[in-house]
Design a protein around this motif. Sequence first.
Motif, PDB file in Angstrom:
ATOM      1  N   ILE A  15     -20.389 -28.691 -48.113  1.00  0.00           N
ATOM      2  CA  ILE A  15     -20.662 -29.118 -49.482  1.00  0.00           C
ATOM      3  C   ILE A  15     -20.549 -30.633 -49.570  1.00  0.00           C
ATOM      4  O   ILE A  15     -19.575 -31.232 -49.077  1.00  0.00           O
ATOM      5  CB  ILE A  15     -19.654 -28.480 -50.457  1.00  0.00           C
ATOM      6  CG1 ILE A  15     -19.720 -26.948 -50.383  1.00  0.00           C
ATOM      7  CG2 ILE A  15     -19.893 -28.959 -51.874  1.00  0.00           C
ATOM      8  CD1 ILE A  15     -18.464 -26.282 -50.875  1.00  0.00           C
ATOM      9  N   PHE A  16     -21.553 -31.253 -50.170  1.00  0.00           N
ATOM     10  CA  PHE A  16     -21.494 -32.666 -50.536  1.00  0.00           C
ATOM     11  C   PHE A  16     -22.214 -32.815 -51.861  1.00  0.00           C
ATOM     12  O   PHE A  16     -23.399 -32.502 -51.966  1.00  0.00           O
ATOM     13  CB  PHE A  16     -22.156 -33.550 -49.473  1.00  0.00           C
ATOM     14  CG  PHE A  16     -22.367 -34.977 -49.938  1.00  0.00           C
ATOM     15  CD1 PHE A  16     -21.304 -35.859 -49.991  1.00  0.00           C
ATOM     16  CD2 PHE A  16     -23.620 -35.421 -50.340  1.00  0.00           C
ATOM     17  CE1 PHE A  16     -21.480 -37.171 -50.434  1.00  0.00           C
ATOM     18  CE2 PHE A  16     -23.814 -36.718 -50.783  1.00  0.00           C
ATOM     19  CZ  PHE A  16     -22.743 -37.598 -50.826  1.00  0.00           C
ATOM     20  N   ASP A  17     -21.499 -33.278 -52.875  1.00  0.00           N
ATOM     21  CA  ASP A  17     -22.096 -33.385 -54.198  1.00  0.00           C
ATOM     22  C   ASP A  17     -21.608 -34.653 -54.883  1.00  0.00           C
ATOM     23  O   ASP A  17     -20.403 -34.814 -55.125  1.00  0.00           O
ATOM     24  CB  ASP A  17     -21.741 -32.167 -55.052  1.00  0.00           C
ATOM     25  CG  ASP A  17     -22.536 -32.137 -56.352  1.00  0.00           C
ATOM     26  OD1 ASP A  17     -23.648 -32.702 -56.363  1.00  0.00           O
ATOM     27  OD2 ASP A  17     -22.056 -31.564 -57.334  1.00  0.00           O
TER      28      ASP A  17
ATOM     29  N   ASP B 210     -15.122 -39.665 -57.028  1.00  0.00           N
ATOM     30  CA  ASP B 210     -15.646 -39.542 -55.668  1.00  0.00           C
ATOM     31  C   ASP B 210     -16.441 -38.253 -55.494  1.00  0.00           C
ATOM     32  O   ASP B 210     -16.212 -37.258 -56.203  1.00  0.00           O
ATOM     33  CB  ASP B 210     -14.492 -39.564 -54.661  1.00  0.00           C
ATOM     34  CG  ASP B 210     -13.816 -40.927 -54.580  1.00  0.00           C
ATOM     35  OD1 ASP B 210     -14.495 -41.926 -54.877  1.00  0.00           O
ATOM     36  OD2 ASP B 210     -12.620 -40.979 -54.235  1.00  0.00           O
ATOM     37  N   PRO B 211     -17.377 -38.226 -54.543  1.00  0.00           N
ATOM     38  CA  PRO B 211     -18.180 -37.015 -54.307  1.00  0.00           C
ATOM     39  C   PRO B 211     -17.313 -35.827 -53.905  1.00  0.00           C
ATOM     40  O   PRO B 211     -16.266 -35.966 -53.265  1.00  0.00           O
ATOM     41  CB  PRO B 211     -19.121 -37.415 -53.165  1.00  0.00           C
ATOM     42  CG  PRO B 211     -19.185 -38.903 -53.230  1.00  0.00           C
ATOM     43  CD  PRO B 211     -17.825 -39.346 -53.689  1.00  0.00           C
TER      44      PRO B 211
ATOM     45  N   THR C 218     -25.803 -24.930 -52.196  1.00  0.00           N
ATOM     46  CA  THR C 218     -27.252 -25.089 -52.165  1.00  0.00           C
ATOM     47  C   THR C 218     -27.678 -26.449 -51.625  1.00  0.00           C
ATOM     48  O   THR C 218     -28.812 -26.865 -51.835  1.00  0.00           O
ATOM     49  CB  THR C 218     -27.819 -24.913 -53.581  1.00  0.00           C
ATOM     50  OG1 THR C 218     -27.233 -25.909 -54.447  1.00  0.00           O
ATOM     51  CG2 THR C 218     -27.510 -23.533 -54.121  1.00  0.00           C
ATOM     52  N   GLY C 219     -26.790 -27.139 -50.932  1.00  0.00           N
ATOM     53  CA  GLY C 219     -27.103 -28.473 -50.448  1.00  0.00           C
ATOM     54  C   GLY C 219     -28.226 -28.517 -49.436  1.00  0.00           C
ATOM     55  O   GLY C 219     -28.884 -29.540 -49.275  1.00  0.00           O
ATOM     56  N   LEU C 220     -28.462 -27.413 -48.729  1.00  0.00           N
ATOM     57  CA  LEU C 220     -29.524 -27.405 -47.721  1.00  0.00           C
ATOM     58  C   LEU C 220     -30.872 -27.730 -48.338  1.00  0.00           C
ATOM     59  O   LEU C 220     -31.664 -28.489 -47.780  1.00  0.00           O
ATOM     60  CB  LEU C 220     -29.579 -26.049 -47.017  1.00  0.00           C
ATOM     61  CG  LEU C 220     -30.660 -25.946 -45.940  1.00  0.00           C
ATOM     62  CD1 LEU C 220     -30.324 -26.832 -44.760  1.00  0.00           C
ATOM     63  CD2 LEU C 220     -30.847 -24.512 -45.504  1.00  0.00           C
TER      64      LEU C 220
ATOM     65  N   THR D 202     -27.959 -32.754 -52.184  1.00  0.00           N
ATOM     66  CA  THR D 202     -26.588 -32.729 -52.669  1.00  0.00           C
ATOM     67  C   THR D 202     -26.430 -31.482 -53.507  1.00  0.00           C
ATOM     68  O   THR D 202     -27.355 -31.044 -54.179  1.00  0.00           O
ATOM     69  CB  THR D 202     -26.259 -33.967 -53.518  1.00  0.00           C
ATOM     70  OG1 THR D 202     -27.099 -33.980 -54.674  1.00  0.00           O
ATOM     71  CG2 THR D 202     -26.490 -35.242 -52.719  1.00  0.00           C
ATOM     72  N   GLY D 203     -25.253 -30.893 -53.477  1.00  0.00           N
ATOM     73  CA  GLY D 203     -25.046 -29.685 -54.253  1.00  0.00           C
ATOM     74  C   GLY D 203     -23.639 -29.164 -54.104  1.00  0.00           C
ATOM     75  O   GLY D 203     -22.971 -29.425 -53.108  1.00  0.00           O
ATOM     76  N   ASN D 204     -23.174 -28.444 -55.121  1.00  0.00           N
ATOM     77  CA  ASN D 204     -21.850 -27.842 -55.058  1.00  0.00           C
ATOM     78  C   ASN D 204     -22.004 -26.345 -54.802  1.00  0.00           C
ATOM     79  O   ASN D 204     -23.121 -25.824 -54.782  1.00  0.00           O
ATOM     80  CB  ASN D 204     -21.062 -28.130 -56.345  1.00  0.00           C
ATOM     81  CG  ASN D 204     -21.767 -27.599 -57.581  1.00  0.00           C
ATOM     82  OD1 ASN D 204     -22.338 -26.522 -57.564  1.00  0.00           O
ATOM     83  ND2 ASN D 204     -21.722 -28.359 -58.661  1.00  0.00           N
ATOM     84  N   PRO D 205     -20.904 -25.622 -54.606  1.00  0.00           N
ATOM     85  CA  PRO D 205     -21.002 -24.218 -54.188  1.00  0.00           C
ATOM     86  C   PRO D 205     -21.158 -23.245 -55.342  1.00  0.00           C
ATOM     87  O   PRO D 205     -20.644 -22.137 -55.290  1.00  0.00           O
ATOM     88  CB  PRO D 205     -19.673 -23.998 -53.469  1.00  0.00           C
ATOM     89  CG  PRO D 205     -18.716 -24.867 -54.205  1.00  0.00           C
ATOM     90  CD  PRO D 205     -19.494 -26.092 -54.595  1.00  0.00           C
TER      91      PRO D 205
END
Length: 732
Positions: free
Chosen positions: A512-514, A527-528, A167-169, A173-176
Amino acid sequence: MHIVLRHIPLRRGALVLQLALASLSMGGMAHAEQAPASVAKDGQTLGTVTVTAGATGPTEGSGSYTTSASTSATGLNLSIRDTPQSVTVITRERLDDQALHTVFDVVNNTTGVSAKEIDSVRAYYYARGFQIDKIQMDGIPMVGGNAGESQADTAIYDRVEVIRGATGLMSGTGNPSASINLIRKHADSKVFTGSASLSVGSWDKRNGVIDLSSPLNAEGTVRGRVVISAEDKDNFIRLENTRKTLAYGVIDADLTPDTRLSVGFSEQRDRHRGNQWAGLPIFYSDFTRTDWDRSTTTAASWNFWDTKQRTAFATLEHRFANQWKLQASSNQRTNSGDQRLNWMDGVVDRNTGLGLEPWIIGYGVSDKQSDFGLTASGPFELAGRKHELAVGILHGEHKTLWLSSDASVLPPIGDFRAWTGAYPEPNWSPYQTGSFNRDTQTSAYAMARLQATDALKFIVGSRVTNWERKGDKALWTAEAFKITHNGEITPYVGALYDLTPQTTLYTSYTTIFDAQNYRDKRGVYVDPLKGKAFEAGVKGELIDGKLNTSFAVFHIKQDNFAIPDGNEVIPNTREQAYTTTSGTKTKGYEFELSGELARGWSASLGWSQFNSEDGTGKDINTAHPHKMLKAYTKYRLPGEWSKLAIGGGVNWEGRSYAEITDPRNGKTVQVGQDSYAVASLMANYQYSPQLSLQVNVNNLFDKKYYANQIDTFKNITFGAPRNVLATLKYQF
């Protein structure tokens, strides 16, 4: 979607009311395709009237278990069938039918999502093997979970939209896992209307809700709505009592026919007394398993945990003649918590009840969050076809302050078998700063729906994010730190192909970047999380849009995935420390249907299953089930019995477990919950168009099961026994 009113006996003026209600329930964007030649007289029957819905609108009053569209996944106003991710919408009808009074209740009944309590205030949510670390409110991500967010009252929400997958869009930031988007009620009625309800139930639960809407000027261009809720209840766990109050107000003003301003405020206060923290011991001193009564507690009678959630928001929206929409929004949130708790550490001697030592904590938490956004969306033409574009700029700041208070030394617990909670309260030291963090995020996104052919559509977009976290030196942080990630790009690509007018194949990809909130054994944030997420499936929109179906497969790859670091804890706390692993993979599939199966028969059915492994092939995140079934249905009887509706459901989940070190030999053992099912029943009797009585029975067969995420504190808590709730509701 079409709503067909066919051969309905209508009295004078009723047709106007039917069409007005249909228009309101579909966001005021309905039009009549066919109208009668003249108004019917009393007792006469009219011909067919068809109402066609446009964009998504409130689900309140729709009587449906599904909705026509959602913007939560991409920012575009897409039908559920045209959204290239798995979408679940818990409508107002389902919230009321199942008496889902808290966010935890909603999540626990959502396809593909696992909800596990930590204590009476907090909970963890997981989907597709990963934690849902942000809940959204009207699309704004809310960070934090220690100030009662999981127990937030649903009385102020029209619906809850859950988008599974990365949901990062939309969140930066968000995980899957998933996004949980709480959509507020608004003041849409130009006439005075409302409802009042009173509920009584097991363990002396008493709940009352008043919901009123009214125009504030003669033209109805300025409207107001107020929701007030209050609750007082004990618990199946001894000593626990909770009092909750909620107030919500919103004003919606049509400044011009094309410009709308919404301003609102909400506050919820929860007062917990005698509440348990962390749970019960798993083992006796001989390392055999304990088997406590579900009412057993480790709390002292003076235990308390008070929380307060405040949110103020303003949204200004303008629609242009070319169908473009510009929206500016501001959201201010302040959540706080204050707690003094007794917990017990150690193992119990089976024969004497001795062995536990008091673990006394005093914490305070303050979460402050400010978000501002400017978004625009609308159609455009290219190569002879009509497409849609959405763009946005968002900025948010989040500050979290944790305070810690030490307690004076207290006497031993003694024989736990005789524990009543009558235990002296310690003297508390002044608060110290446990940690103070400041997160700042600025991002911009663009998303387009491209109509390549009549049957083929592409959804493409990207988001660029600058994110920073600063932390001060404090009790839980050895030194000040600063973590910065600039120019993080989150691409999104989706494709949809219409096999038939009702069936669509789709696929989507995103990265994904969280920035994770887990700390290692030094008290430093890990770390992210980074990775890739793929999804593909087929969706159906059946019975003139009244029933949505979907089947999806997904594949997720991640690095820097946080996992528990054995028995290590964060310095000066009892909370689990984490380390990271790379090369994790998750594969699985989901199936769901929701909506109306036949006239008067609504249902929601969802199955999810996945495997999640680290780089060595070892199963991870096993504390939440990897297989789940969520099913619920309601049927309104025909003919003379039409005042009665009956419903029921079942939630089943597969085995979940945590790995715990055996203190006798240092070996790892698995402690968990075998697969189990919890059933529920509902009956609703409509005495008149205004007055109804509803009875809900939960955990119908009184199943005893572990309800918590065991690896957090390596203790156990139980799910609620069979319980009953009766609700009398009057609508006017």
